[in-house]
Design a protein around this motif. Sequence first.
Motif: not given
Length: 558
Positions: A48-50, A52, A122, A124, A135, A227, A234
């Motif tokens: 996972e990478s997020s 903002s 996020t 996946q 992401s 990201a 995860t």
Amino acid sequence: MEAPRPASADVSQYLGAFRRHWWIALVATGAGLGAGAILAQTMPKVYESSTSVLVQSVDQDTNAQGGRTKGAVNLDTEAQLVGSGAVATRAAVLMRSGTSPIELARSVSVQVPANTTVLVITFQADTPQAARIGSHAFAEAYLRNRDETARAQLDKQIRSLSLKVKQLTGALTGLNAKLAVAAPGSSTESNLQSLRNNSQNQLNSLTGRLNELTTTMVGGGTIISDARLPERPTSPNTLLNVGTGGMVGLLLGLCFAYLRERFDRRLVTAADVRDRGRVPVLAVLDERSTPHFDDVVQPYGPGGRVFNRLRNEVLASLHEGDQIIVVTGISRGSASTLVAANLAAALARTGSDVILIGAHLPDSVVDAAPLARMLGVSAMPGLSDLLAGRASLSRTLQRTPRIPSLRVITTGGAATAAGLMQSQRLKDTLSALRQQGGYVVIEAPSTSSSADAQSLASLADAAILAVELRRSRRPALIDATEQLQRVGTRLLGAVVMPKLAPMKPGDFVAPAVTLTPQPVDEPTQKLQFAGSPRQRPAEAVADETAVIEKIAGDGDEK
């Protein structure tokens, strides 16, 4: 109505079941841990990478009141737009991925931190690079889609204002032409002058708004945290999977242990005899106090104390006039031999005149030795010889060398013993022995091997069951109690002992003390009955023996 058992008894029963079948819970827990570890290794890894994104209103009003749903920006709506088809299509183009936009949209999730105008997007994927690229691509596609939507709305407003400015300019031109030909100071000139001023004010306002819109820079939001490349997956969580597998395995193990205990018909503890068989337990022997086949237990040892207490309970349970006690097992084996011999020895140590009858007819030569070896007497002649008419009662009665008050009738030979336990001669012999006034302990075969135990019990006053744990089963225990009830024999209780090891041919040794049978004449007959703890005259004993043999002989003639 049966009284309910206390809750502590049920808890102890469950704990006892777990203690007896702990290995099932251990194996199931180990299997659960192994399955969790294998599952963690075989499951596909998920990274996972997020990213903002700070969301701004499209009209440059950065004060988005309330954050989530109030003010110019509704973040819940914007969060739904991130996973929309339009954004997913743009993201697929930016990622240069052949995966369908619908599949990509399923891999994205959006969170809205409280009291902020930030969207955390996020993504996946099965690789760290794909997670970071996805992401960022969705965040960029969302911002571009938001900018284009805002630009389209702005262009629409500009076109609408331009049309209104054009209309007002034409109207103002017509008013100026009419004002030029109007008479000075007339009311027409005054009205036209008022209309021209209003139109001019509207044109100035629209022109100012149009100039503002044409110079507006559209910005729906910005990326405030791009990201990053994830360092570890995860999912799967190895520690969580192994722990969950262990807990599931433990629960299944406890269930399997309970089911095994529930459907296991073996009697494993003394509590099983008492609770599941509904038979009172008179004595419990453990590994340390269980006697062997080479001798009776010493009176002051661990086993001796158990049989002394058993003797006391038996004497307290007997009614007035009760003399004959039959000891039988519920499974094949020599449990009844051990209990009968040691109970008879314990009774004889009190000074009472006790006769032990070995009615457990042997199945082989190996089984014929224990009673004679334990008490130091000759194996033959015995009960089978007496019932078959090959020996007299005086010859079969043997006094034990170390316990003078105890006399023994061994099982004897088994060649012609079939059916003799139901003979009239046995009944007459027991009637004659009853007249002596002492106790008679009968070592009977098991209730599951033949009907002799029930036949002998019908001639006795009370019965005792010998139960071998892990060999005896609950149906056999219930059947034994029912057999005794049908013939009206009172069951005093059970003597519980651990599973006995079977005797082997190599285990047979000669008795420690052997009495060689001699031809019986009148003086010998008197000596055999002399020395009783009750100190009866030898003449009276000789007369009594003659009466016994006469009654037994009369039974044979009948």
